[in-house]
Design a protein around this motif. Structure first.
Motif, mmCIF file in Angstrom:
data_model
loop_
_atom_site.group_PDB
_atom_site.id
_atom_site.type_symbol
_atom_site.label_atom_id
_atom_site.label_comp_id
_atom_site.label_asym_id
_atom_site.label_seq_id
_atom_site.Cartn_x
_atom_site.Cartn_y
_atom_site.Cartn_z
ATOM 1 N N ARG A 1 35.575 48.953 42.774
ATOM 2 C CA ARG A 1 35.079 47.589 42.895
ATOM 3 C C ARG A 1 35.698 46.686 41.835
ATOM 4 N N THR A 2 36.248 47.292 40.785
ATOM 5 C CA THR A 2 36.856 46.514 39.708
ATOM 6 C C THR A 2 38.252 47.043 39.421
ATOM 7 N N VAL A 3 39.217 46.140 39.255
ATOM 8 C CA VAL A 3 40.602 46.505 38.964
ATOM 9 C C VAL A 3 41.080 45.675 37.781
ATOM 10 N N VAL A 4 41.597 46.362 36.753
ATOM 11 C CA VAL A 4 42.205 45.694 35.602
ATOM 12 C C VAL A 4 43.718 45.784 35.774
ATOM 13 N N VAL A 5 44.401 44.640 35.743
ATOM 14 C CA VAL A 5 45.850 44.605 35.961
ATOM 15 C C VAL A 5 46.531 43.955 34.765
ATOM 16 N N ALA A 6 47.414 44.698 34.110
ATOM 17 C CA ALA A 6 48.156 44.167 32.967
ATOM 18 C C ALA A 6 49.389 43.411 33.441
ATOM 19 N N VAL A 7 49.633 42.252 32.840
ATOM 20 C CA VAL A 7 50.851 41.508 33.176
ATOM 21 C C VAL A 7 52.056 42.355 32.765
ATOM 22 N N GLY A 8 53.113 42.261 33.549
ATOM 23 C CA GLY A 8 54.318 43.009 33.221
ATOM 24 C C GLY A 8 54.306 44.453 33.639
ATOM 25 N N THR A 9 53.301 44.900 34.386
ATOM 26 C CA THR A 9 53.276 46.286 34.863
ATOM 27 C C THR A 9 54.409 46.496 35.863
ATOM 28 N N TYR B 1 36.727 43.043 42.113
ATOM 29 C CA TYR B 1 36.655 42.140 40.969
ATOM 30 C C TYR B 1 37.895 42.419 40.133
ATOM 31 N N VAL B 2 38.831 41.478 40.108
ATOM 32 C CA VAL B 2 40.112 41.678 39.439
ATOM 33 C C VAL B 2 40.081 41.058 38.049
ATOM 34 N N ILE B 3 40.489 41.846 37.058
ATOM 35 C CA ILE B 3 40.555 41.393 35.676
ATOM 36 C C ILE B 3 42.014 41.434 35.235
ATOM 37 N N ALA B 4 42.562 40.299 34.848
ATOM 38 C CA ALA B 4 43.927 40.252 34.330
ATOM 39 C C ALA B 4 43.895 40.615 32.852
ATOM 40 N N GLY C 1 43.983 35.421 42.119
ATOM 41 C CA GLY C 1 42.679 35.994 42.467
ATOM 42 C C GLY C 1 41.980 36.731 41.358
ATOM 43 N N ALA C 2 42.624 36.868 40.182
ATOM 44 C CA ALA C 2 41.921 37.495 39.058
ATOM 45 C C ALA C 2 40.777 36.581 38.615
ATOM 46 N N CYS C 3 39.644 37.203 38.253
ATOM 47 C CA CYS C 3 38.440 36.425 37.944
ATOM 48 C C CYS C 3 38.123 36.383 36.453
ATOM 49 N N ALA C 4 38.807 37.215 35.662
ATOM 50 C CA ALA C 4 38.500 37.282 34.240
ATOM 51 C C ALA C 4 39.739 37.717 33.481
ATOM 52 N N TRP C 5 39.675 37.592 32.162
ATOM 53 C CA TRP C 5 40.801 37.943 31.293
ATOM 54 C C TRP C 5 40.328 38.944 30.253
#
Length: 255
Positions: free
Chosen positions: A81-89, A108-111, A128-132
């Motif tokens: 339900r939640t995905v954390v995605v790092a920039v530059g992956t 729920y996408v977290i950048a 579409g990321a909702c948080a940082w």
């Protein structure tokens, strides 16, 4: 590691966990893998074991992959339900990855990244990321973000069935607010597995997996029966464990 299992446990003089409590920590990971909230972390850096341990104490299981290509596979397998995605992956561009998974669900996408001022961070938020979340990750920061997400994760470390309450992080069982004597590890694991499915029947195979994980094949139904007998005695009548022949065990809690 606020609220984590490690914080709740005593340490040896050298700062390490005693053997019994290390076993409890490993059990916590097995529980959340089966029944906890799953968070997919997509980050090329090495996994942070201390973060994994802290979140397990909250009942949150982290699946960590180092590329967006692997993340697509993991997303389909775990349906987090939640995905954390790092920039530059590496792999598929992170923005395209976020766009793809949002076509197949509403996670729920977290950048995440080193700085919110990074232009790539803004692109992810627009996609579409909702948080940082800043990197490297801190358990308290991740928990704060998860606690405010639409998908509550707070209750996964705690299981309540009527007046019976089990807290995995504190290693505590209480009935009607009164703390019961501490259970041995395997009986604690067994009770939690039964409470998670109560009043449904839990199969022998599922109980073996809950108690021994990948080592389940080295144990059998007789071992489960032995632990059930011990658990019945230790519960002292506040809850009953019944055997359903050919199916498994079910928990009944007294009102």
């Amino acid at each position: 590691m606020t609220g984590s299992l490690r914080r709740a446990l005593p340490t040896a003089p050298d700062g390490s966990l005693p053997a019994r409590h290390r076993a409890m920590q490993h059990a916590s990971h097995r529980w959340v893998e089966v029944a906890g909230a799953d968070v997919l972390v997509v980050d090329p850096d090495a996994e942070q074991p201390e973060l994994r341990d802290a979140m397990a104490g909250h009942g949150v299981h982290l699946t960590w992959v180092s590329s967006t290509t692997d993340a697509l596979v993991a997303y389909g397998r775990t349906e987090p339900r939640t995905v954390v995605v790092a920039v530059g992956t590496p792999g598929l561009a992170p923005v395209d990855f976020v766009t793809a998974i949002r076509r197949h669900g509403a996670p729920y996408v977290i950048a995440s990244g080193d700085s919110l001022t990074d232009p790539a961070a803004g692109v992810l938020l627009v996609a579409g990321a909702c948080a940082w979340l800043p990197r490297p990750y801190a358990a308290a920061d991740l928990w704060d973000v998860l606690a405010t997400s639409p998908y509550a994760t707070e209750g996964h470390g705690r299981v309540v069935v009527g007046p019976l309450e089990l807290d995995a992080a504190a290693y505590r069982v209480a009935f009607a607010g009164r703390r019961l004597p501490d259970l041995p590890l395997k009986e604690f694991e067994l009770l939690r597995a039964l409470m998670l499915r109560c009043p449904d029947v839990v199969s022998d195979a599922d109980l073996l997996a809950a108690l021994w994980g990948t080592d389940a094949g080295t144990h059998g139904t007789r071992t489960i029966a032995m632990h059930v007998t011990r658990l019945r005695t230790r519960l002292g009548g506040v809850a009953a464990v019944r055997r359903v022949r050919g199916r498994g065990y079910a928990l009944t809690v007294e009102d």
